[in-house]
Scaffold this motif. Structure first.
Motif, short mmCIF file in Angstrom:
data_model
loop_
_atom_site.label_atom_id
_atom_site.label_comp_id
_atom_site.label_asym_id
_atom_site.label_seq_id
_atom_site.Cartn_x
_atom_site.Cartn_y
_atom_site.Cartn_z
N LEU A 292 0.81 -1.22 0.00
CA LEU A 292 0.00 0.00 0.00
C LEU A 292 0.84 1.27 0.00
N GLY A 293 2.11 1.15 0.30
CA GLY A 293 2.99 2.30 0.31
C GLY A 293 2.68 3.25 1.44
N GLU A 294 3.19 4.47 1.33
CA GLU A 294 2.93 5.46 2.37
C GLU A 294 2.35 6.72 1.73
N GLY A 295 2.01 7.69 2.54
CA GLY A 295 1.43 8.93 2.05
C GLY A 295 -0.09 8.88 2.10
N ALA A 296 -0.70 9.89 1.48
CA ALA A 296 -2.16 10.01 1.51
C ALA A 296 -2.84 8.85 0.78
N ALA A 297 -2.28 8.44 -0.35
CA ALA A 297 -2.89 7.34 -1.11
C ALA A 297 -2.82 6.04 -0.33
N GLY A 298 -1.70 5.79 0.31
CA GLY A 298 -1.57 4.58 1.11
C GLY A 298 -2.57 4.55 2.25
N GLY A 299 -2.79 5.70 2.88
CA GLY A 299 -3.78 5.79 3.96
C GLY A 299 -5.19 5.54 3.46
N ALA A 300 -5.50 6.07 2.29
CA ALA A 300 -6.84 5.86 1.72
C ALA A 300 -7.07 4.40 1.37
#
Length: 107
Positions: free
Chosen positions: A61-69
């Motif tokens: 999922l990675g990190e950052g806003a996209a990962g959180g979503a």
């Protein structure tokens, strides 16, 4: 905030049950079951989101806003899948309580 979501979901389920009279199983068996399963799914989703809180950004999922979503959507899907597969037994208790509350209000 999670407490408000739980309270509003339970209130909505109770309001839906009031529309079906004193015997919801006889008039709309799917509505009570669906409300109880939805509530259990929401509870499980909250548990899954807490479980993901301390994870680092590594992984698919990675990190950052996209990962959180995406992590939030994954937790939601896990909650719905577990509830649909039988859950943890919470839906049965909620179903019984919804019926008992409704019958008590209609007497």
């Amino acid at each position: 905030m999670a407490d408000q979501a739980v309270a509003s979901t339970l209130t909505a389920a109770l309001d839906a049950q009031k529309a079906y009279g004193a015997h919801p199983k006889a008039k709309a068996p799917g509505k009570t079951d669906a409300a109880a399963q939805d509530f259990e799914a929401m509870f499980l989703t909250q548990m899954m989101e807490r479980m993901f809180t301390g994870l680092s950004g590594d992984g698919p999922l990675g990190e950052g806003a996209a990962g959180g979503a995406y992590r939030s959507m994954l937790a939601d899907q896990y909650g719905k899948t577990i509830a649909a597969a039988g859950g943890i037994g919470l839906a049965d208790s909620i179903r019984r309580e919804l019926i008992a509350l409704q019958q008590g209000e209609n007497k």
